[in-house]
Design an enzyme around this catalytic site. Sequence first.
Site, short mmCIF file in Angstrom:
data_model
loop_
_atom_site.label_atom_id
_atom_site.label_comp_id
_atom_site.label_asym_id
_atom_site.label_seq_id
_atom_site.Cartn_x
_atom_site.Cartn_y
_atom_site.Cartn_z
N HIS A 115 41.03 42.53 37.44
CA HIS A 115 39.67 43.04 37.38
C HIS A 115 39.19 43.38 38.79
CE1 HIS A 115 39.65 41.84 33.32
NE2 HIS A 115 38.88 40.77 33.36
N CYS A 120 36.45 35.08 33.59
CA CYS A 120 37.32 35.63 34.65
C CYS A 120 36.54 36.41 35.70
CB CYS A 120 38.42 36.50 34.04
SG CYS A 120 37.83 37.64 32.78
#
Length: 329
Positions: A234, A126
């Site tokens: 994130h 990711c």
Amino acid sequence: MKVAVVGATGLVGTKMLEVLAERNFPVTTLIPVASERSIGKEVAFKGKKYKIVSAIDAIAAKPDVALFSAGGGTSLEWAPKFAAAGITVIDNSSAWRMDPTKKLVVPELNADALTAADKIIANPNCSTIQMVVALNPLHKRYTVQRIVVSTYQSVTGTGVKAVTQLMNERKGIQGEMAYKYPIDMNAIPQIDVFLDNGYTKEEMKLVNETKKIMRDDSIRITATTVRIPVMGGHSESVNIEFEKEFDLEEVRDLLGKAPGVVVVDDPANQRYPMPKDAHERDEVFVGRLRRDETQPRTLNMWVVSDNLRKGAATNAVQIAEYLLKEKLI
């Protein structure tokens, strides 16, 4: 199309089902797969209920494509069996990413490398995905030489157990720990296990996967990855040294026109990307664009993305969409 989702009850698997529905992927038959204890239970998809089946039964049902998000061990065991049955596997684990015989794909960058012969396709980490989506238009124009990246990663990247730990801590409840330390009111500078070089596995994923996806082993990359008590996305502080000189306005223009990128860069009005903005969005958000004044041809930027969507589920579905469009499945 017949579509299997392996790991259908996990955080990413659940998100894969959502994304398939949202993007109207042409699913005629859904085949949800999960661990033995979940077999026979049901998942909902587009208003219908589907019974969870075993991996063996899923192969027998002959799906066209299988989206895997059930961990590396499951992928190593079952992806080759699906592939041997002629099923195209898009795998979200780390199992196949650095295998030289497997493609590691972010559709905005390198989907053109895919062929009908690719039966196991790796979905990147990711934190790697969001960084390379933002870097790609700049690398094409200025050539990236070196990257220094620090990440600030959501607990959702660890899974349900970590989300539960954070919520328990906020309520003052003692419960099962996903991390060695409390995560609420804390920052843990370790994601995954430490390696012999002192870096964590997550940090080395950023190094190695970026080079493979961008098809350039000469890029020098160093990373520090940190888990923080947020949910929804994130964040990354990225310092990039280029071979060629850049113009900040041109950088904003290149990023603004890049597929999958949204520029949020208005310091005067305190506007910049945050995990809350990225939550449940598929785009990669970029801001805090500024020169590194300590050395030439070097840019600082802040990159935020929903790690369960673009960082996992959406990227996998986009790969499937490309395969379908190009008649590779």
